[in-house]
Design a protein around this motif. Structure first.
Motif, mmCIF file in Angstrom:
data_model
loop_
_atom_site.group_PDB
_atom_site.id
_atom_site.type_symbol
_atom_site.label_atom_id
_atom_site.label_comp_id
_atom_site.label_asym_id
_atom_site.label_seq_id
_atom_site.Cartn_x
_atom_site.Cartn_y
_atom_site.Cartn_z
ATOM 1 N N VAL A 5 -93.376 -36.530 -25.071
ATOM 2 C CA VAL A 5 -92.272 -37.917 -24.981
ATOM 3 C C VAL A 5 -91.490 -37.902 -24.039
ATOM 4 C CG1 VAL A 5 -90.636 -39.089 -26.536
ATOM 5 C CG2 VAL A 5 -92.743 -38.338 -27.708
ATOM 6 N N LYS A 6 -90.720 -36.586 -23.894
ATOM 7 C CA LYS A 6 -89.909 -36.496 -22.664
ATOM 8 C C LYS A 6 -90.462 -36.751 -21.294
ATOM 9 C CE LYS A 6 -86.158 -33.789 -24.636
ATOM 10 N NZ LYS A 6 -86.837 -32.618 -25.801
ATOM 11 N N ILE A 7 -91.797 -36.151 -21.170
ATOM 12 C CA ILE A 7 -92.291 -36.727 -19.826
ATOM 13 C C ILE A 7 -92.531 -37.991 -19.593
ATOM 14 C CG2 ILE A 7 -94.635 -36.200 -18.799
ATOM 15 C CD1 ILE A 7 -94.536 -33.162 -19.982
ATOM 16 N N TRP A 8 -93.147 -38.417 -20.444
ATOM 17 C CA TRP A 8 -93.311 -39.925 -20.555
ATOM 18 C C TRP A 8 -92.207 -40.671 -20.504
ATOM 19 C CZ3 TRP A 8 -91.792 -43.843 -24.369
ATOM 20 C CH2 TRP A 8 -92.585 -45.165 -24.174
ATOM 21 N N GLU A 9 -91.122 -40.437 -20.799
ATOM 22 C CA GLU A 9 -89.766 -41.223 -20.711
ATOM 23 C C GLU A 9 -89.476 -40.902 -19.319
ATOM 24 O OE1 GLU A 9 -87.295 -39.570 -23.631
ATOM 25 O OE2 GLU A 9 -87.777 -41.330 -25.128
ATOM 26 N N GLU A 10 -89.652 -39.729 -18.819
ATOM 27 C CA GLU A 10 -89.194 -39.471 -17.314
ATOM 28 C C GLU A 10 -90.337 -40.230 -16.194
ATOM 29 O OE1 GLU A 10 -88.619 -35.433 -16.830
ATOM 30 O OE2 GLU A 10 -88.457 -35.758 -14.604
ATOM 31 N N LEU A 11 -91.525 -40.001 -16.530
ATOM 32 C CA LEU A 11 -92.404 -40.751 -15.470
ATOM 33 C C LEU A 11 -92.770 -42.122 -15.818
ATOM 34 C CD1 LEU A 11 -94.897 -37.655 -15.438
ATOM 35 C CD2 LEU A 11 -93.227 -38.137 -13.760
ATOM 36 N N GLY A 12 -92.973 -42.379 -16.980
ATOM 37 C CA GLY A 12 -93.188 -43.818 -17.148
ATOM 38 C C GLY A 12 -94.506 -44.266 -17.345
ATOM 39 N N GLN A 13 -95.677 -43.468 -16.956
ATOM 40 C CA GLN A 13 -96.970 -44.279 -16.863
ATOM 41 C C GLN A 13 -97.490 -44.446 -18.555
ATOM 42 O OE1 GLN A 13 -96.366 -40.960 -15.458
ATOM 43 N NE2 GLN A 13 -98.577 -40.789 -14.656
ATOM 44 N N THR A 14 -98.674 -45.141 -18.501
ATOM 45 C CA THR A 14 -99.228 -45.299 -19.842
ATOM 46 C C THR A 14 -99.786 -44.137 -20.319
ATOM 47 O OG1 THR A 14 -99.725 -47.676 -18.748
ATOM 48 C CG2 THR A 14 -100.961 -46.855 -20.858
ATOM 49 N N ILE A 15 -99.492 -43.934 -21.698
ATOM 50 C CA ILE A 15 -100.357 -42.923 -22.405
ATOM 51 C C ILE A 15 -101.118 -43.467 -23.467
ATOM 52 C CG2 ILE A 15 -100.199 -40.785 -23.711
ATOM 53 C CD1 ILE A 15 -97.831 -40.035 -22.088
ATOM 54 N N ILE A 16 -102.248 -43.369 -23.364
ATOM 55 C CA ILE A 16 -103.163 -43.734 -24.583
ATOM 56 C C ILE A 16 -103.566 -42.385 -25.390
ATOM 57 C CG2 ILE A 16 -105.376 -44.716 -25.356
ATOM 58 C CD1 ILE A 16 -105.218 -46.559 -22.773
ATOM 59 N N PHE A 17 -103.255 -42.247 -26.511
ATOM 60 C CA PHE A 17 -103.115 -41.154 -27.277
ATOM 61 C C PHE A 17 -104.101 -41.172 -28.394
ATOM 62 C CE2 PHE A 17 -101.589 -37.697 -29.955
ATOM 63 C CZ PHE A 17 -101.115 -36.566 -29.557
ATOM 64 N N ILE A 18 -104.997 -40.499 -28.608
ATOM 65 C CA ILE A 18 -106.212 -40.785 -29.771
ATOM 66 C C ILE A 18 -105.625 -39.322 -30.922
ATOM 67 C CG2 ILE A 18 -108.232 -40.546 -30.639
ATOM 68 C CD1 ILE A 18 -109.160 -41.562 -27.799
ATOM 69 N N THR A 19 -105.437 -39.796 -32.011
ATOM 70 C CA THR A 19 -105.213 -38.925 -33.152
ATOM 71 C C THR A 19 -105.686 -39.475 -34.549
ATOM 72 O OG1 THR A 19 -103.262 -37.708 -34.202
ATOM 73 C CG2 THR A 19 -102.775 -39.985 -33.254
ATOM 74 N N HIS A 20 -105.878 -38.448 -35.417
ATOM 75 C CA HIS A 20 -106.015 -38.982 -36.817
ATOM 76 C C HIS A 20 -104.866 -38.745 -37.774
ATOM 77 C CE1 HIS A 20 -108.251 -34.840 -36.765
ATOM 78 N NE2 HIS A 20 -107.329 -35.060 -37.696
ATOM 79 N N ASP A 21 -103.840 -38.345 -37.092
ATOM 80 C CA ASP A 21 -102.543 -38.007 -37.663
ATOM 81 C C ASP A 21 -101.652 -39.059 -37.876
ATOM 82 O OD1 ASP A 21 -100.272 -36.925 -38.523
ATOM 83 O OD2 ASP A 21 -100.626 -35.126 -37.721
#
Ligand SMILES: Nc1ncnc2c1ncn2[C@@H]1O[C@H](COP(=O)(O)OP(=O)(O)O)[C@@H](O)[C@H]1O
Ligand SMILES: [Mg+2]
Lengths: 252, 253, 260
Positions: free
Chosen positions: B180-196
């Motif tokens: 989350v921190k990396i995403w806040e810093e860089l800002g690109q799209t993340i598509i995260f697959i999970t079953h949790d």
């Protein structure tokens, strides 16, 4: 299914490639001395000639009995050695350089001395074949016993089994696939040892035939004998696989 | 800062050969810079969706567009992070060399490339392990390496297929926070697959729920203004139950 | 185990192995008491020393090793290349597989008469045999290696922007390299086997020749020296190859590939 299509396409390609190979061989043979390179047809002819004289059957029979007897003795010796030494991790590890040494020793190197010790008769052949089978099977049995996961041993201890029971009921069954793998590898080695023994010290057998046809420059017969040897080796391995599958002993 | 691209999945269906329809009528728009989780029961087609976006497989019908440009194959604008970290990293390369792997084509200057690699490894807290081989790393460290290898490419989309599924709970928690921190810093799209479900709610601000297959479709598009910081936050259990219900009801039908 | 402990362990197990062997041999030769058929370890040791002094032993070992190296220098790259191509391109595999199967079913030793026929009793015929054996062995393991390259690795590289050709150079070949190395290791063993056989049926030097010559002079000690020298050579080559792979190029050791 497309993958089925592809599979048959590949068989077709393989067949085309074999036909092409035979054609090239035939053309090359056309321009070469038949003592150096006979045509595929003459190899076939020689083979059918050979099947009409009794020589071939006698040779196949002799070679087969050498391989079978040597292999059985070697396997028994190999498994016993593995089982006896494998009971102690310490002994099996201390002696492992010795086994590595013998494993690297080509069976053919032993043929002359085996002949000296056991005579030119069948005994020396059995010994050379049994020797290499023994080493290969013993090494694989030992390494199988060394690979037994410690958890399985612990489970045995939890269930209150004795040391001996753990060895017989847990360690050995776990090592089984390794033992069978070793026995399968040993088939190839047995054939190598057979040919070695027959090439340089025998008066019968397929290896002897190969060498004999070379000296009399009957190259087409020599090729037929070499191919026959390969076929016999593959058949033995296939037979082994079938038996193992049937008896469902390969279970991991 | 670069302008990331928007992803549009237009009416996509997917079937393999003559098999059943795995995904049907998938129609979503993911705008640049979002952190989207895709949830769904196992076998529903989450990985297939990821493979479609990555370009490993082609949709049977419909299109996948990155700013109006059709996706035709895999490429470094949509880097994938795999769950199977043992195979995803190249065992013959060190951590730094793994991260450098795709960058070689982009940055020619060796020193500049090295600097970028080291910076990125700093972001994933691997500065002390740059010269180790993958076989010398823990699972969490391997996943950090994979993330670094992905973000160093500066992709429009980081596609993560159950990336933390094989990690222990504590490591997973750490990596979630760091991601989350990396995403806040860089800002690109993340598509995260999970079953949790909990993981999805804690890291993303949009959760897409895929119904159970075959013919899986998006049955829920849950957007939240703010991520939940903690499972004890107000509204977390309600959101959790809502998503759980939509998965459950998709199983019954 | 720590490194120094490991070394000590190795030395001890080596020494014990040698001791066990020598003791059994001594007992056998004492009981048998026919030195012309089974000389004692000390006798053999003395002849070995004198052969070593006169340089004779080293010449034989040197010739065998030289043949092995020449055959391998050509056989390894050829086998690796064809094996990789067969593993990567199904068409190439379909075309060549029938030949590989056939070659694989015939023991190389059975081809010795062939090579004598075509190339005569010459150095070249020995090179050809080793080349054949080693390249086949490396081919098989390279092909198996290519087939075992994980799909995830390929996908990861695609996703990082690699095209087909780059994939082959930067992913497939490095991924297969450990398999090729283990093929080379097996190839060394088989190569020794074949070279000895070739030397036995026609050569004027080499360990195989030494054994055969001992036989015709009824010099069992020389035969034993040849056999033991062969075993030691094979063991030495195998161990040093493994050592080099593990310590000089650890990146390519199979150990890196497992234990994940
Ligand atoms: N290459 C393929 N060929 C045929 N069927 C496939 C293929 N890949 C996935 N599937 C099928 O698609 C369905 C969804 O798989 P997947 O996307 O891996 O599910 P998830 O990741 O949600 O667990 C499964 O039923 C699977 O068998
Ligand atoms: Mg999946």
């Amino acid at each position: 299914m497309p993958s089925e299509h592809r599979k048959s396409a590949h068989y077709l390609l393989g067949a085309i490639s074999v036909v092409a190979g035979l054609t090239i061989w035939a053309i090359a043979a056309w321009y070469t001395d038949s003592a150096l390179l006979p045509t595929p047809v003459s190899v076939l002819k020689s083979f059918s000639e050979m099947t009409q004289t009794g020589d071939l059957y006698q040779s196949v029979f002799d070679s087969a009995s050498r391989v079978i007897i040597g292999y059985l003795i070697g396997t028994l010796a190999g498994i016993s050695t593995g089982v006896i030494l494998g009971g102690s991790k310490l002994i099996s590890e201390l002696l492992s350089p010795l086994f590595d040494f013998f494993k690297g020793l080509p069976p053919i190197a032993l043929v002359p001395i085996a002949i000296m010790w056991f005579g030119i008769g069948e005994m020396s052949k059995y010994v050379v074949i049994a020797y290499i089978v023994w080493i290969v099977v013993a090494v694989s049995t030992l390494s199988g016993l060394r690979e037994v996961p410690t958890i399985r041993i612990k489970i045995g201890q939890i269930m209150g089994l004795s040391h001996f029971q753990i060895y017989m009921k847990i360690a050995l069954p776990t090592a089984m696939p390794y033992i069978f793998l070793g026995m399968r590898t040993a088939i190839g080695f047995a054939y190598v040892a057979l040919v070695s023994a027959e090439l340089i010290g025998a008066n019968t057998g397929i290896g002897y035939l190969i060498m004999d046809y070379r000296f009399s420059l009957q190259t087409s017969k020599m090729i037929a004998a070499i191919v026959l040897l390969g076929v016999l080796g593959s058949l033995t391995q296939m037979l082994f696989d079938i038996i193992i599958k049937r008896t469902r002993l390969y279970l991991k | 800062m670069a302008e990331w691209k928007n992803l549009v999945i237009k009416d996509v269906t997917k079937r393999f050969d003559s098999g059943p329809c795995i995904l049907s009528g998938i129609d979503i728009r993911i705008s640049r810079g979002s952190f989207v989780c895709v949830l769904g029961p196992s076998g529903s087609g989450k990985s297939t969706l990821a493979d479609l976006i990555a370009g490993f497989v082609k949709p049977s019908t419909g299109d996948i567009l990155l700013d109006h440009e059709k996706v035709t194959g895999p490429g470094p604008d949509r880097v994938v992070i795999f769950q199977d970290f043992s195979n995803a990293l190249f065992p013959w390369l060190t951590v730094a060399e793994n991260v450098e792997f795709g960058l070689k084509k982009i940055i020619g200057d060796k020193a500049a490339r090295r600097r970028k690699v080291l910076d990125t490894l700093g972001m994933v807290k691997l500065s002390d392990h740059i010269d180790k081989f993958p076989s010398e790393l823990s699972g969490g460290m391997k996943q950090r390496t994979q993330i670094a290898r992905g973000i160093v490419m500066n992709p429009d989309i980081l596609l993560m297929d159950e990336p933390f599924g094989a990690l222990d709970a504590i490591t997973r928690r750490h990596l979630q926070d760091e991601l989350v921190k990396i995403w806040e810093e860089l800002g690109q799209t993340i598509i995260f697959i999970t079953h949790d479900i909990g993981e999805a709610l804690l890291i993303s601000n949009r959760v897409l729920v895929l119904s159970s297959g075959p013919n899986a479709e998006i049955v829920e598009d849950f957007k939240q203004e703010h991520r939940f910081e903690d499972p004890s936050d107000k509204g977390f259990s309600a959101a959790y139950r809502r998503i759980e219900n939509s998965i459950e009801s998709s199983l019954k039908t | 185990m720590t490194a120094p402990k490991k070394i000590i362990y190795r030395v001890v197990s080596g020494a014990i192995s040698v001791a066990v062997f020598v003791v059994i041999w001594s007992i056998a030769s004492t009981l048998f008491n026919t030195p012309i058929l089974l000389p004692s370890p000390t006798d053999v040791f003395h002849s070995a020393m004198s052969m070593l002094y006169e340089g004779e032993l080293l010449i034989h070992i040197g010739s065998s090793v030289k043949r092995l190296i020449v055959g391998m220098a050509v056989g390894v790259p050829v086998g690796a290349l064809i094996g990789c191509a067969m593993g990567w391109f199904p068409t190439v595999n379909a075309l060549l597989d029938p030949y590989v199967r056939m070659a694989n079913s015939i023991p190389a030793i059975a081809l010795i008469p062939f090579s004598l026929l075509w190339f005569g009793v010459s150095e070249f015929s020995r090179y050809a045999l080793i080349f054949y054996t080693v390249s086949l062995c490396v081919l098989l393991s390279a092909r198996a290696g290519v087939r075992s390259v994980s799909e995830i690795q390929i996908k990861a590289a695609q996703s990082l922007g690699l095209g087909e050709k780059e994939m082959f150079v930067r992913v497939v070949i490095p991924a297969v390299f450990p398999s090729i190395l283990s093929g080379v290791r097996t190839g060394i063993g088989l190569g020794v086997m074949v070279i000895v056989a070739a030397e036995m049926v026609g050569a004027s030097d080499g360990l195989g020749y030494l054994i055969m010559e001992g036989r015709s002079h009824f010099a069992v000690d020389r035969m034993i020296i040849g056999i033991l020298g062969l075993g030691l050579l094979s063991l030495f080559l195998d161990r040093s190859f493994t050592y080099i792979v593990e310590h000089v190029m650890p990146r390519w050791s199979t150990k890196r590939r497992v234990g994940n």
